[in-house]
Design a protein around this motif. Sequence first.
Motif, short mmCIF file in Angstrom:
data_model
loop_
_atom_site.label_atom_id
_atom_site.label_comp_id
_atom_site.label_asym_id
_atom_site.label_seq_id
_atom_site.Cartn_x
_atom_site.Cartn_y
_atom_site.Cartn_z
N GLU A 62 -63.22 2.16 5.89
CA GLU A 62 -63.63 2.70 4.59
C GLU A 62 -62.82 3.93 4.19
O GLU A 62 -62.29 4.00 3.11
CB GLU A 62 -65.13 3.05 4.63
N LYS A 63 -62.73 4.91 5.10
CA LYS A 63 -62.07 6.17 4.73
C LYS A 63 -60.76 6.41 5.48
O LYS A 63 -60.16 7.46 5.36
CB LYS A 63 -63.02 7.35 4.96
N SER A 64 -60.33 5.43 6.29
CA SER A 64 -59.07 5.59 7.01
C SER A 64 -58.47 4.23 7.35
O SER A 64 -59.16 3.22 7.33
CB SER A 64 -59.29 6.39 8.29
N ILE A 65 -57.18 4.25 7.64
CA ILE A 65 -56.50 3.06 8.15
C ILE A 65 -55.77 3.52 9.40
O ILE A 65 -55.13 4.58 9.41
CB ILE A 65 -55.54 2.42 7.12
N LEU A 66 -55.91 2.76 10.48
CA LEU A 66 -55.30 3.14 11.74
C LEU A 66 -53.99 2.39 11.93
O LEU A 66 -53.91 1.19 11.65
CB LEU A 66 -56.24 2.80 12.90
N CYS A 67 -52.98 3.09 12.40
CA CYS A 67 -51.71 2.46 12.71
C CYS A 67 -51.91 1.61 13.96
O CYS A 67 -52.36 2.12 14.99
CB CYS A 67 -50.64 3.52 12.94
N CYS A 68 -51.60 0.34 13.88
CA CYS A 68 -51.78 -0.57 15.02
C CYS A 68 -50.80 -0.27 16.16
O CYS A 68 -51.02 -0.70 17.29
CB CYS A 68 -51.63 -2.02 14.57
N VAL A 69 -49.73 0.43 15.87
CA VAL A 69 -48.73 0.74 16.89
C VAL A 69 -49.16 1.93 17.74
O VAL A 69 -49.22 1.85 18.96
CB VAL A 69 -47.34 1.02 16.26
N CYS A 70 -49.50 3.05 17.07
CA CYS A 70 -49.79 4.29 17.80
C CYS A 70 -51.26 4.70 17.76
O CYS A 70 -51.67 5.58 18.50
CB CYS A 70 -48.92 5.43 17.29
N GLY A 71 -52.04 4.12 16.86
CA GLY A 71 -53.46 4.45 16.78
C GLY A 71 -53.79 5.65 15.91
O GLY A 71 -54.95 6.02 15.79
N LYS A 72 -52.79 6.26 15.26
CA LYS A 72 -53.07 7.41 14.39
C LYS A 72 -53.81 6.97 13.14
O LYS A 72 -53.65 5.86 12.66
CB LYS A 72 -51.75 8.09 13.98
N SER A 73 -54.62 7.89 12.63
CA SER A 73 -55.45 7.62 11.46
C SER A 73 -54.80 8.19 10.20
O SER A 73 -54.33 9.33 10.20
CB SER A 73 -56.81 8.27 11.68
N PHE A 74 -54.80 7.38 9.12
CA PHE A 74 -54.22 7.78 7.84
C PHE A 74 -55.11 7.32 6.71
O PHE A 74 -55.97 6.48 6.91
CB PHE A 74 -52.84 7.12 7.63
N LYS A 75 -54.84 7.82 5.50
CA LYS A 75 -55.43 7.25 4.29
C LYS A 75 -54.48 6.16 3.80
O LYS A 75 -54.90 5.15 3.27
CB LYS A 75 -55.63 8.31 3.21
N VAL A 76 -53.17 6.40 3.97
CA VAL A 76 -52.12 5.45 3.59
C VAL A 76 -51.08 5.43 4.71
O VAL A 76 -50.64 6.50 5.15
CB VAL A 76 -51.40 5.90 2.28
N ILE A 77 -50.70 4.25 5.16
CA ILE A 77 -49.61 4.16 6.14
C ILE A 77 -48.31 4.07 5.34
O ILE A 77 -48.10 3.11 4.59
CB ILE A 77 -49.76 2.96 7.08
N THR A 78 -47.46 5.06 5.49
CA THR A 78 -46.25 5.16 4.69
C THR A 78 -45.06 4.44 5.34
O THR A 78 -45.06 4.17 6.53
CB THR A 78 -45.85 6.63 4.49
N LYS A 79 -44.05 4.18 4.51
CA LYS A 79 -42.81 3.58 5.02
C LYS A 79 -42.18 4.51 6.06
O LYS A 79 -41.65 4.06 7.05
CB LYS A 79 -41.80 3.38 3.87
N LYS A 80 -42.27 5.81 5.80
CA LYS A 80 -41.68 6.80 6.71
C LYS A 80 -42.34 6.72 8.09
O LYS A 80 -41.66 6.76 9.12
CB LYS A 80 -41.84 8.20 6.12
N HIS A 81 -43.67 6.59 8.12
CA HIS A 81 -44.37 6.49 9.41
C HIS A 81 -43.96 5.21 10.12
O HIS A 81 -43.68 5.22 11.33
CB HIS A 81 -45.88 6.55 9.24
N LEU A 82 -43.94 4.10 9.39
CA LEU A 82 -43.57 2.82 10.01
C LEU A 82 -42.13 2.86 10.52
O LEU A 82 -41.83 2.28 11.56
CB LEU A 82 -43.78 1.66 9.03
N ALA A 83 -41.26 3.56 9.80
CA ALA A 83 -39.86 3.70 10.23
C ALA A 83 -39.78 4.43 11.57
O ALA A 83 -38.90 4.14 12.39
CB ALA A 83 -39.05 4.44 9.17
N SER A 84 -40.73 5.33 11.83
CA SER A 84 -40.75 6.04 13.12
C SER A 84 -41.02 5.07 14.28
O SER A 84 -40.74 5.37 15.43
CB SER A 84 -41.77 7.18 13.12
N HIS A 85 -41.58 3.91 13.96
CA HIS A 85 -41.82 2.86 14.96
C HIS A 85 -40.76 1.75 14.86
O HIS A 85 -40.87 0.72 15.53
CB HIS A 85 -43.20 2.22 14.78
N GLY A 86 -39.77 1.96 13.99
CA GLY A 86 -38.71 0.96 13.82
C GLY A 86 -39.17 -0.28 13.07
O GLY A 86 -38.66 -1.38 13.30
#
Length: 130
Positions: A62-86
């Motif tokens: 509801e209020k967050s989305i978790l990155c499936c790679v690292c588990g960090k919590s965001f409101k929006v998963i950005t291209k920049k964050h995903l780029a950090s995981h390649g």
Amino acid sequence: MEDYLKEALEIVKAQASVRTMTEDEITSMVQKLATGIKAIAEGAPVAAEESTAVDPQKAIREKSILCCVCGKSFKVITKKHLASHGLTPEEYREKYGYKKKLPLVCKSLQRARRKKMKEMKLWTKRGQNS
């Protein structure tokens, strides 16, 4: 194992003081860190994990989305964050079984954006409003 657990708890405690974490995230992180610290201490090679940090089905909340790679919590998963995981957003969606057009945002923000777009009625012609 107790020393490894203490070390892992200290790390997670520090992480939790900086960002909001769910019980599941805390438990998962403690387990992974304790196992990793033990493996390093015993001289075992630490392989890069291919497993997911978070269940993709439970990642969009509801209020967050978790990155499936690292588990960090965001409101929006950005291209920049995903780029950090390649990864690109398209590769991320494909890797974790999401639909191609799925927005990588939390549910509340997705609803707010949808509502705003409906209010703006961009699909109507400008000339009709006057």
